[in-house]
Motif scaffolding. Structure first.
Motif, PDB file in Angstrom:
ATOM      1  N   ALA A 145       5.460  -6.965   1.095  1.00 55.64           N
ATOM      2  CA  ALA A 145       4.062  -6.929   1.514  1.00 55.64           C
ATOM      3  C   ALA A 145       4.001  -6.029   2.736  1.00 55.64           C
ATOM      4  CB  ALA A 145       3.546  -8.324   1.833  1.00 55.64           C
ATOM      5  N   GLY A 146       3.440  -4.850   2.545  1.00 53.50           N
ATOM      6  CA  GLY A 146       3.418  -3.915   3.659  1.00 53.50           C
ATOM      7  C   GLY A 146       2.968  -2.548   3.213  1.00 53.50           C
ATOM      8  N   ASP A 147       3.515  -1.517   3.856  1.00 59.70           N
ATOM      9  CA  ASP A 147       3.111  -0.141   3.594  1.00 59.70           C
ATOM     10  C   ASP A 147       4.341   0.719   3.334  1.00 59.70           C
ATOM     11  OD1 ASP A 147       0.280  -0.599   4.235  1.00 59.70           O
ATOM     12  OD2 ASP A 147       1.008  -0.849   6.293  1.00 59.70           O
ATOM     13  N   VAL A 148       4.217   1.576   2.341  1.00 63.38           N
ATOM     14  CA  VAL A 148       5.245   2.580   2.045  1.00 63.38           C
ATOM     15  C   VAL A 148       4.565   3.942   2.081  1.00 63.38           C
ATOM     16  CG1 VAL A 148       6.903   3.465   0.390  1.00 63.38           C
ATOM     17  CG2 VAL A 148       6.603   0.997   0.632  1.00 63.38           C
ATOM     18  N   THR A 149       5.073   4.816   2.951  1.00 62.21           N
ATOM     19  CA  THR A 149       4.485   6.147   3.127  1.00 62.21           C
ATOM     20  C   THR A 149       5.535   7.195   2.806  1.00 62.21           C
ATOM     21  OG1 THR A 149       3.042   5.316   4.873  1.00 62.21           O
ATOM     22  CG2 THR A 149       3.330   7.703   4.730  1.00 62.21           C
ATOM     23  N   LEU A 150       5.222   8.065   1.841  1.00 56.21           N
ATOM     24  CA  LEU A 150       6.088   9.186   1.476  1.00 56.21           C
ATOM     25  C   LEU A 150       5.362  10.467   1.829  1.00 56.21           C
ATOM     26  CD1 LEU A 150       7.138   6.859  -0.577  1.00 56.21           C
ATOM     27  CD2 LEU A 150       8.139   8.768  -1.790  1.00 56.21           C
ATOM     28  N   ARG A 151       6.029  11.318   2.592  1.00 58.68           N
ATOM     29  CA  ARG A 151       5.422  12.570   3.026  1.00 58.68           C
ATOM     30  C   ARG A 151       6.439  13.684   2.849  1.00 58.68           C
ATOM     31  NH1 ARG A 151       5.029  14.466   8.315  1.00 58.68           N
ATOM     32  NH2 ARG A 151       5.900  12.457   8.963  1.00 58.68           N
ATOM     33  N   GLN A 152       6.037  14.714   2.088  1.00 58.27           N
ATOM     34  CA  GLN A 152       6.909  15.863   1.843  1.00 58.27           C
ATOM     35  C   GLN A 152       6.255  17.102   2.434  1.00 58.27           C
ATOM     36  OE1 GLN A 152       6.056  18.164  -1.167  1.00 58.27           O
ATOM     37  NE2 GLN A 152       7.364  19.625  -0.066  1.00 58.27           N
ATOM     38  N   GLN A 153       6.981  17.727   3.363  1.00 58.89           N
ATOM     39  CA  GLN A 153       6.506  18.956   3.988  1.00 58.89           C
ATOM     40  C   GLN A 153       7.610  19.999   3.870  1.00 58.89           C
ATOM     41  OE1 GLN A 153       5.439  18.060   8.010  1.00 58.89           O
ATOM     42  NE2 GLN A 153       3.455  17.198   7.471  1.00 58.89           N
ATOM     43  N   GLY A 154       7.386  21.027   3.093  1.00 62.78           N
ATOM     44  CA  GLY A 154       8.407  22.046   2.900  1.00 62.78           C
ATOM     45  C   GLY A 154       9.642  21.435   2.265  1.00 62.78           C
TER      46      GLY A 154
ATOM     47  N   THR B 143      11.495  19.095   3.715  1.00 62.70           N
ATOM     48  CA  THR B 143      11.772  17.827   4.383  1.00 62.70           C
ATOM     49  C   THR B 143      10.932  16.719   3.764  1.00 62.70           C
ATOM     50  OG1 THR B 143      12.229  18.984   6.452  1.00 62.70           O
ATOM     51  CG2 THR B 143      11.846  16.619   6.593  1.00 62.70           C
ATOM     52  N   VAL B 144      11.583  15.574   3.535  1.00 63.25           N
ATOM     53  CA  VAL B 144      10.922  14.404   2.962  1.00 63.25           C
ATOM     54  C   VAL B 144      11.035  13.256   3.972  1.00 63.25           C
ATOM     55  CG1 VAL B 144      10.866  12.752   1.053  1.00 63.25           C
ATOM     56  CG2 VAL B 144      11.479  15.142   0.621  1.00 63.25           C
ATOM     57  N   PHE B 145       9.893  12.643   4.285  1.00 67.56           N
ATOM     58  CA  PHE B 145       9.835  11.499   5.199  1.00 67.56           C
ATOM     59  C   PHE B 145       9.460  10.256   4.396  1.00 67.56           C
ATOM     60  CE2 PHE B 145       8.582  15.328   7.430  1.00 67.56           C
ATOM     61  CZ  PHE B 145       9.385  15.318   8.558  1.00 67.56           C
ATOM     62  N   ILE B 146      10.174   9.175   4.628  1.00 67.48           N
ATOM     63  CA  ILE B 146       9.901   7.914   3.938  1.00 67.48           C
ATOM     64  C   ILE B 146       9.848   6.807   4.983  1.00 67.48           C
ATOM     65  CG2 ILE B 146      10.659   6.283   2.176  1.00 67.48           C
ATOM     66  CD1 ILE B 146      12.219   8.543   0.861  1.00 67.48           C
ATOM     67  N   ASP B 147       8.710   6.102   5.020  1.00 65.90           N
ATOM     68  CA  ASP B 147       8.544   4.954   5.928  1.00 65.90           C
ATOM     69  C   ASP B 147       8.185   3.736   5.084  1.00 65.90           C
ATOM     70  OD1 ASP B 147       8.582   6.205   8.738  1.00 65.90           O
ATOM     71  OD2 ASP B 147       7.121   7.441   7.668  1.00 65.90           O
ATOM     72  N   ASN B 148       8.926   2.656   5.272  1.00 68.31           N
ATOM     73  CA  ASN B 148       8.527   1.391   4.661  1.00 68.31           C
ATOM     74  C   ASN B 148       8.476   0.321   5.749  1.00 68.31           C
ATOM     75  OD1 ASN B 148      11.474   1.592   4.637  1.00 68.31           O
ATOM     76  ND2 ASN B 148      11.427  -0.426   3.669  1.00 68.31           N
ATOM     77  N   LEU B 149       7.293  -0.265   5.908  1.00 72.00           N
ATOM     78  CA  LEU B 149       7.060  -1.265   6.944  1.00 72.00           C
ATOM     79  C   LEU B 149       6.624  -2.573   6.303  1.00 72.00           C
ATOM     80  CD1 LEU B 149       5.143   0.890   9.598  1.00 72.00           C
ATOM     81  CD2 LEU B 149       7.553   0.222   9.596  1.00 72.00           C
TER      82      LEU B 149
ATOM     83  N   ALA C 130       0.853  -1.183   0.000  1.00 73.19           N
ATOM     84  CA  ALA C 130       0.000   0.000   0.000  1.00 73.19           C
ATOM     85  C   ALA C 130       0.886   1.229   0.000  1.00 73.19           C
ATOM     86  CB  ALA C 130      -0.918  -0.007   1.222  1.00 73.19           C
ATOM     87  N   LEU C 131       0.768   2.046  -1.052  1.00 73.26           N
ATOM     88  CA  LEU C 131       1.602   3.232  -1.213  1.00 73.26           C
ATOM     89  C   LEU C 131       0.786   4.475  -0.910  1.00 73.26           C
ATOM     90  CD1 LEU C 131       4.189   4.687  -2.129  1.00 73.26           C
ATOM     91  CD2 LEU C 131       3.305   4.567  -4.475  1.00 73.26           C
ATOM     92  N   SER C 132       1.360   5.344  -0.069  1.00 75.92           N
ATOM     93  CA  SER C 132       0.714   6.613   0.264  1.00 75.92           C
ATOM     94  C   SER C 132       1.723   7.730   0.033  1.00 75.92           C
ATOM     95  CB  SER C 132       0.251   6.614   1.726  1.00 75.92           C
ATOM     96  OG  SER C 132      -0.215   7.897   2.097  1.00 75.92           O
TER      97      SER C 132
END
Length: 449
Positions: free
Chosen positions: A358-367, A369-375, A324-326
């Motif tokens: 099999a899991g979740d990948v979350t990409l979040r960009q604020q200003g 700064t880029v946050f990347i989580d893969n679980l 699941a990609l967000s």
């Protein structure tokens, strides 16, 4: 935590302690011999009193005049004040026995001396009482002068010893400090200069070892840099040939291009992605291998759009995966090198997609700064290390012609080196089942330290 002590201080403490022990020991020894000298003088005076007593008795004198000394045949004949301080007579012959009176107010009183002397007429006991009032001013002055001289000699010896230790440590610390400054200033430009003389052979040998070690490391780094530069340059030609051939195949008319067939089309797509990855990797290695890296050209970049573009470029890595990609972005523009941004963000996003089955990948960009989580979910395949060899696994399951893409084998290590050289703030923390990455970019148009 063990407290560290400087060698100079420890050596000074050891030498000062030894010096204090020597001065104190010899001072006590001198005082002891001074007391022995005084006792020897008293023993000699008592012996003379005994001999005078024998001579006067031989002449028939009933009560010989012996001054302050008392000589008797038995201990009970000694004055009561002597026996009050020495209840028991001296047991050993010609052995001086002393006792000092202590007054009720705590002050010291008279001092009593007694001895047992063997003579032809039998054993004689001699005693002497000494008080401060009985001592002459000459004796007082002599004792005081001797003790003062002993104290001055001890203090002078201690000061001279401390000064000698200070001069010794100063002479030792100078070449050691010079060796430290020389080692800190060593660099490739002066590594082959003649070794300076540090006065002591041990320090010269240590300096030689330091220079040889740095020379060996410098040679190793030079070999690695040459290898990176040469190999990266050599790889650019075959990569360019591959990409030109792929573009030529895709430019052919549909009726002539073998890409019209589905199997060949899939293979060409994979070759295209692999060659592109190789191109990015060689450019990264070439840029990192420069001793003085050139400033990359910068321009205003919409960071949110760039993140979306890189996600779309690597979305194929999630094909046929239960992931699941967000992706969440917000408008942000900064002055920066697009090549550097694509290298770093592409590597991070690719790594997250690559190692999540099999899991979740979350990409979040604020200003900026880029946050990347893969679980990874517990039922998913283990992803292994982020620095291991990557693989696409985007071909249909069970296809006999499945071929792995060439990924970023250097992975996160290259990303860390890139961000460090660019001055960006990069944080990668392993978490249960995946990774948490935070990348804060620096605007090239803004002054920064």
């Amino acid at each position: 935590m063990i407290r560290q002590i400087r060698l100079k201080r420890q050596l000074a403490a050891i030498l000062l302690t030894l010096g204090a022990l020597l001065v104190g020991g010899y001072s006590l020894l001198a005082a002891h011999y001074f007391k022995l000298g005084m006792d020897s003088t008293m023993v000699g005076a008592m012996e003379q009193a005994v001999h005078q007593h024998i001579r006067q008795r031989a002449k028939g004198t009933a009560e010989p005049d012996l001054g302050a000394f008392t000589v008797t045949s038995t201990w009970q004949q000694q004055p009561r004040q002597i026996r009050s301080l020495l209840p028991q007579p001296p047991q050993q012959e010609t052995r001086l026995v002393t006792s000092r009176e202590t007054k009720p107010n705590g002050r010291r009183g008279r001092l009593v001396f007694a001895m047992r002397f063997p003579t032809d007429e039998g054993t004689l006991f001699v005693s002497h009482t000494l008080t401060r009032q009985q001592m002459s001013s000459l004796v007082h002055r002599t004792i005081r002068d001797n003790l003062t001289s002993l104290l001055l000699i001890s203090l002078s010896t201690a000061v001279a010893l401390a000064l000698a230790i200070w001069l010794l440590l100063r002479q030792l610390s100078k070449p050691v400090a010079r060796l430290g400054r020389w080692a800190r200033d060593l660099e490739s430009a002066n590594l082959q200069d003649p070794l300076p003389d540090f006065r002591y052979p041990e320090l010269n040998e240590l300096a030689s070892l330091v220079r040889d070690s740095l020379s060996s490391q410098q040679d190793s780094l030079e070999r690695e840099h040459r290898f990176l530069r040469h190999s990266s340059h050599e790889l650019r030609t075959p990569i360019s040939v591959m990409r030109s051939g792929i573009e030529l195949i895709r430019s052919l008319p549909p009726e002539q291009a073998p890409a019209a067939r589905s199997v060949l089309a899939s293979i060409i797509d994979r070759l295209d992605r692999a060659s592109l990855n190789m191109k990015h990797l060689t450019e990264t290695l070439l840029w990192l291998s420069r001793d003085e890296p050139i400033d990359l050209p910068t321009r205003p970049i919409a960071l949110d759009q760039l993140v979306q573009d890189i996600v779309e470029e690597h979305r194929y890595l999630l094909r046929d995966k239960d992931v699941a990609l967000s992706v969440t972005t917000s408008p942000a523009t900064l002055e920066q090198s697009e090549v550097a941004l694509r290298m770093v963000l592409g590597n991070l996003i690719r790594n997250a997609f690559q190692h999540t089955w099999a899991g979740d990948v979350t990409l979040r960009q604020q200003g900026k700064t880029v946050f990347i989580d893969n679980l990874q979910r517990a039922d998913g395949q283990e992803d292994g290390s982020g620095d291991s060899q990557d693989a696409d696994h985007d071909a249909p399951a069970g296809h006999p012609d499945t071929v792995d893409d060439l990924g970023f084998g250097l992975g996160l290590e290259l990303t860390a080196q890139l961000t460090e050289r660019l001055g960006w703030h990069y944080h990668n923390r392993p978490v249960p089942g995946g990774h948490y990455v935070q990348l804060t970019l620096v605007d090239a148009a803004e002054p920064h330290g």
